[in-house]
Design an enzyme around this catalytic site. Structure first.
Site, PDB file in Angstrom:
ATOM      1  CG  HIS A 107      -0.244  -0.148   2.515  1.00 49.34           C
ATOM      2  ND1 HIS A 107       0.158  -1.375   2.968  1.00 49.34           N
ATOM      3  CD2 HIS A 107       0.128   0.748   3.455  1.00 49.34           C
ATOM      4  CE1 HIS A 107       0.752  -1.232   4.139  1.00 49.34           C
ATOM      5  NE2 HIS A 107       0.763   0.047   4.458  1.00 49.34           N
ATOM      6  CG  HIS A 109       0.962   5.328   4.230  1.00 48.49           C
ATOM      7  ND1 HIS A 109       0.223   5.128   5.374  1.00 48.49           N
ATOM      8  CD2 HIS A 109       1.774   4.244   4.128  1.00 48.49           C
ATOM      9  CE1 HIS A 109       0.586   3.985   5.941  1.00 48.49           C
ATOM     10  NE2 HIS A 109       1.527   3.425   5.203  1.00 48.49           N
TER      11      HIS A 109
HETATM   12  P1  AMP Z   1       2.047   0.314   7.239  1.00 46.25           P
HETATM   13  O1  AMP Z   1       2.543   0.472   8.641  1.00 46.25           O
HETATM   14  O2  AMP Z   1       2.799   1.099   6.217  1.00 46.25           O
HETATM   15  O3  AMP Z   1       1.948  -1.159   6.908  1.00 46.25           O
HETATM   16  O4  AMP Z   1       0.615   0.946   7.197  1.00 46.25           O
HETATM   17  C1  AMP Z   1      -0.531   0.304   7.614  1.00 46.25           C
HETATM   18  C2  AMP Z   1      -1.553   1.377   7.815  1.00 46.25           C
HETATM   19  O5  AMP Z   1      -2.811   0.766   7.926  1.00 46.25           O
HETATM   20  C3  AMP Z   1      -1.343   2.208   9.081  1.00 46.25           C
HETATM   21  O6  AMP Z   1      -1.218   3.579   8.725  1.00 46.25           O
HETATM   22  C4  AMP Z   1      -2.596   1.945   9.895  1.00 46.25           C
HETATM   23  O7  AMP Z   1      -3.040   3.087  10.558  1.00 46.25           O
HETATM   24  C5  AMP Z   1      -3.567   1.498   8.840  1.00 46.25           C
HETATM   25  N1  AMP Z   1      -4.637   0.628   9.290  1.00 46.25           N
HETATM   26  C6  AMP Z   1      -4.542  -0.420  10.130  1.00 46.25           C
HETATM   27  N2  AMP Z   1      -5.747  -1.020  10.267  1.00 46.25           N
HETATM   28  C7  AMP Z   1      -6.607  -0.334   9.482  1.00 46.25           C
HETATM   29  C8  AMP Z   1      -8.006  -0.438   9.181  1.00 46.25           C
HETATM   30  N3  AMP Z   1      -8.763  -1.403   9.727  1.00 46.25           N
HETATM   31  N4  AMP Z   1      -8.561   0.453   8.340  1.00 46.25           N
HETATM   32  C9  AMP Z   1      -7.809   1.436   7.789  1.00 46.25           C
HETATM   33  N5  AMP Z   1      -6.488   1.580   8.014  1.00 46.25           N
HETATM   34  C10 AMP Z   1      -5.902   0.724   8.852  1.00 46.25           C
END
Ligand code: AMP
Length: 145
Positions: A107, A109
Site C-alpha cells: 500500500h 500512504h
Molecule cells: P504500514 O505500517 O505502512 O503497513 O501501514 C498500515 C496502515 O494501515 C497504518 O497507517 C494503519 O493506521 C492502517 N490501518 C490499520 N488497520 C486499518 C483499518 N482497519 N482500516 C484502515 N487503516 C488501517
C-alpha cells in the site's frame, strides 16, 4: 515479517477487500481501492491498495499493478489537494517490519501536510471516528477527475 515470505490472505487489507471488516472507501475500480486510514497521521490520510495482487511489498509487485497503483495514487493525491488544500503531501510506502511496515499487503500512504500542524507518528496516531472519515472521504471523492 521480513521482506520475504508468504502472503497472508487474512491480513487486514485483504479482509477489507472482502468486506469482512468495515472501511471508509474513497473510490475504487476493478483494480485499485482508495480508503481512509483509520489511524490518520493527519487529516485526510488515504491508503491505496491493489485488489487482485498478492504482493506484500514493493519488491514483489507486478509492474502492471504498480503502474495502476501509481496512477491511482496521483489521481487521489490531486483530489486530496483540491478537497483539503494542504500545503504539502507526504507519500509514503514501507517494506518489511524493519522498514516500518505493519500490514503486509502492498500500500501507499497519502498524508496531507500543513506547516503549522505536526504529523502524527506512523503507528502512533489515535483512531478516527467513522463519521469524520466518511465526511473527509466524500469531500475527496467529490474532487476526483
Ligand atoms: P504500514 O505500517 O505502512 O503497513 O501501514 C498500515 C496502515 O494501515 C497504518 O497507517 C494503519 O493506521 C492502517 N490501518 C490499520 N488497520 C486499518 C483499518 N482497519 N482500516 C484502515 N487503516 C488501517
Amino acid at each position: 515479517m521480513s521482506l520475504h515470505g508468504a502472503y497472508d490472505p487474512n491480513n487486514i487489507f485483504a479482509k477489507i477487500l472482502r468486506d469482512e471488516i468495515p472501511s471508509v472507501r474513497v473510490w475504487e475500480d476493478d483494480h485499485v481501492l482508495a480508503f481512509m486510514d483509520v489511524f490518520p497521521q493527519s487529516e485526510g490520510h488515504v491508503l491505496i491498495i491493489a485488489k487482485q495482487s498478492k504482493a506484500r511489498n514493493l519488491l514483489e509487485v507486478e509492474p502492471e499493478v504498480l503502474a495502476r497503483m501509481t496512477a491511482a495514487l496521483q489521481r487521489t493525491a490531486k483530489a486530496v489537494e483540491k478537497a483539503l488544500r494542504p500545503e504539502g503531501l507526504a507519500v509514503m510506502q514501507f517494506n518489511g517490519d524493519a522498514g516500518g511496515q505493519t500490514v503486509f499487503h502492498l500500500h501507499f500512504h497519502i498524508v496531507p501536510r500543513w506547516a503549522d500542524r505536526e504529523m502524527k507518528g506512523h503507528g502512533h496516531a489515535p483512531m478516527a471516528d467513522a463519521a469524520t472519515l466518511r465526511a473527509l472521504a466524500d469531500r475527496i471523492a467529490a474532487e476526483l477527475d
